[in-house]
Design an enzyme around this catalytic site. Structure first.
Site, PDB file in Angstrom:
ATOM      1  N   GLU A 152       0.944  -1.172  -0.009  1.00 21.48           N
ATOM      2  CA  GLU A 152      -0.001  -0.020   0.055  1.00 21.48           C
ATOM      3  C   GLU A 152       0.862   1.235  -0.056  1.00 21.48           C
ATOM      4  OE1 GLU A 152      -1.937   3.099   1.156  1.00 21.48           O
ATOM      5  OE2 GLU A 152      -2.312   2.075   2.881  1.00 21.48           O
ATOM      6  N   CYS A 192      -2.784   8.456   3.108  1.00 24.18           N
ATOM      7  CA  CYS A 192      -2.366   8.020   1.609  1.00 24.18           C
ATOM      8  C   CYS A 192      -3.683   8.486   0.849  1.00 24.18           C
ATOM      9  CB  CYS A 192      -2.367   6.333   1.758  1.00 24.18           C
ATOM     10  SG  CYS A 192      -0.969   5.959   3.001  1.00 24.18           S
TER      11      CYS A 192
HETATM   12  C1  UN1 Z   1      -3.289   5.571   5.167  1.00 26.04           C
HETATM   13  O1  UN1 Z   1      -3.367   6.671   4.964  1.00 26.04           O
HETATM   14  O2  UN1 Z   1      -2.343   4.842   5.110  1.00 26.04           O
HETATM   15  O3  UN1 Z   1      -9.202   5.695   4.378  1.00 26.04           O
HETATM   16  C2  UN1 Z   1      -4.503   4.885   5.665  1.00 26.04           C
HETATM   17  C3  UN1 Z   1      -8.591   6.353   5.223  1.00 26.04           C
HETATM   18  C4  UN1 Z   1      -8.094   5.600   6.546  1.00 26.04           C
HETATM   19  C5  UN1 Z   1      -7.104   4.966   6.158  1.00 26.04           C
HETATM   20  C6  UN1 Z   1      -5.942   5.320   5.725  1.00 26.04           C
HETATM   21  N1  UN1 Z   1      -9.277   4.744   6.696  1.00 26.04           N
HETATM   22  O4  UN1 Z   1      -8.272   7.631   5.193  1.00 26.04           O
END
Ligand code: UN1
Length: 503
Positions: free
Chosen positions: A259, A293
């Site tokens: 990821e 992310c």
């Molecule tokens: C991340 O930024 O690695 O969907 C995960 C989202 C969160 C998870 C983000 N539930 O923004």
């Protein structure tokens, strides 16, 4: 500003066991040193992988619903310590209080999901072409699951992996980000509390060492990537880290759940509800100080609404409260460190050089040591080089479109493929965006932003994002091995494909 120790004390953590001089835990809130910690050497990492492997040999034979009972108890421990662990996330990662608590809630949710899953690790029964035969699939535990996690979701992403891996019968070796070792220690200690609660109620004790924590740097990640005793490795972080991990996994044909980068876009069509757009864009672009992310980084708006939408977004970006993440009215906390600030300023300079008009983005003076910034809204003439790269900071690049197909093409014309969104009340546009010809991302939303996914869906994305899926849906399959079984209950031995082999 709170200090580490009352929060750690509330979590029952004694840091003397972890102290050393290899790693410095700092709070991005004010730069204060929270602790100095020891790091694992590669030899220790290998030793801990061996311990986790030994634990796996016992754990894999414990029925999955009983493994689920351990995860249920862990969910309860998290419920009990939600406030303190959420505060520690705020202290160590700089997330606002509500997001720190939200992250712990995400851990609790995945525990609940995993408990249900522990009774649903189903395989198929398949019609055999041979008389007197039956085929089926059985899902078995895989082995040690390595987890490499990033600073921005220091506890939830580990929990997505650990909760699923544990009910699947795997054991876990975790290398957290060097920037967030304390939250990792807290999770490890809380998990041990759940193990003790399990042992107090169940007839047979758990195999020791189900979960191993490896504080340390890149060398420890390399050991995880290269060890044949780690059949599956989940890694969250930069594309360059993921490429390195993937190459090492490929050399030993290990399984990766990657990821990596996101450069998430949103198309805003003429029919969109602009009140919702302003709220969704602001949360997705500036929430978590742009360090998810799934943060919204590219906004592609129809030319006809640009003049009404842009002033509203500018007002929202100008007015969000930037400051101490513990303060109840703060919406944007600090960047994680100076390097993040420097990268943000570099991206803004590049954006200007590429014809962008920047509003915001400057440092906000809150104490001397924290890197607090005003979120930046940048009107770009085109999707130039800076827009195509992920800068982990609150920068939203805005572009306009005239033709819907061109907007979708522009949306997809970046190397990353994590999350995406469209705001429209036109059914055709919404369906097209979700279709095979639409967004090329792993997450495709309609009339909500790109961030803040629920745990029930599979989480991950395509292209440079790495292709892995974690969390809900059938992501659990990546943590198990599939056996295809063919059973002969007849008195003859017919061969498949009609082959004759009479002896
Ligand atoms: C991340 O930024 O690695 O969907 C995960 C989202 C969160 C998870 C983000 N539930 O923004």
């Amino acid at each position: 500003m709170e200090t580490a120790h009352p929060i750690l004390a509330a979590l029952g953590i004694d840091l003397t066991l972890w102290q050393g001089d290899a790693l410095t835990a700092r709070s991005p809130c004010d730069g204060a040193v929270l602790a100095r910690l020891a790091a694992a050497t590669p030899e220790e990492a290998r030793h801990r992988i061996d311990l986790a492997h030994a634990a796996f040999l016992g754990w894999r034979t414990i029925p999955a619903p009983r493994r689920g009972e351990l995860v249920r108890l862990f969910g309860n421990v998290l419920r009990e310590h939600k406030a303190a662990l959420g505060a520690l996330v705020t202290l160590e990662a700089g997330k606002i209080h509500s997001e720190g608590l939200g992250e712990v809630q995400e851990m609790i949710d995945i525990c609940d999901f995993a408990v249900g899953l522990s009774r649903q690790l189903y395989g198929l029964t398949i019609a055999s072409e041979r008389p007197g035969h039956r085929m089926m699939e059985t899902w078995h535990p895989l082995g040690v699951c390595g987890v490499i996690s990033a600073f921005n979701f220091p506890v939830a992403v580990w929990a997505w992996n650990a909760a699923l891996a544990l009910v699947c019968g795997d054991t876990v070796v975790w290398k957290p980000s060097e920037k967030t070792p304390l939250t990792a220690i807290a999770c490890h200690v809380l998990f041990r509390k759940a193990c003790a609660a399990f042992d107090a109620t169940q007839p047979d004790p758990l195999p020791p060492g189900l979960h191993q924590l490896l504080l340390g740097g890149r060398d420890v990640g390399v050991v995880l990537s290269e060890s044949p005793r780690v059949p599956v490795l989940s890694a969250t972080g930069s594309v360059s880290m993921g490429v390195d991990v993937a190459a090492r996994l490929a050399r030993r044909l290990g399984r990766g759940i990657l990821e990596l980068g996101g450069n998430n876009g949103m198309v805003v069509a003429p029919s969109a509800d602009l009140d919702l757009v302003v709220r969704a864009v602001t949360f997705a672009a500036v929430g978590t100080a742009g360090q998810r992310c799934t943060t919204l980084r590219r906004l592609i708006i129809h030319r006809s609404i640009a003049e009404s939408l842009m002033p509203r977004l500018e007002r929202a970006f100008d007015s969000v409260r930037v400051g101490n993440p513990f303060a109840p009215d703060t919406l944007v906390g600090p960047l994680i460190d100076e390097a993040a600030f420097v990268a943000m300023q570099g991206a803004l300079a590049q954006a200007r050089a590429e014809g962008g008009v920047v509003s915001g983005g400057e440092r906000v003076a809150i104490g001397a040591a924290g890197y607090y910034v005003r979120p930046a809204l940048v009107r770009m003439p085109a999707q130039s080089a800076v827009v195509a790269k992920e800068t982990f900071a609150p920068i939203l690049y805005v572009m306009t479109y005239d033709d819907f197909d061109a907007a979708v093409a522009l949306h997809n014309a970046v190397p990353q493929g994590l999350s995406s969104a469209i705001f429209t009340n036109d059914l055709r546009e919404a369906e097209y965006f979700m279709s095979a010809a639409g967004s090329d991302c792993g997450i495709v939303n309609v009339n909500i932003g790109t961030s803040g996914a629920e745990i029930g869906g599979a989480f991950g994305g395509e292209k440079e994002t790495g292709g892995g899926r974690e969390s809900g849906s059938d992501a659990w399959r990546a943590y198990m091995r599939r056996a295809t079984n063919t059973i002969n209950f007849g008195r003859d031995l017919p061969l498949a494909q009609g082959v004759r082999f009479d002896i």
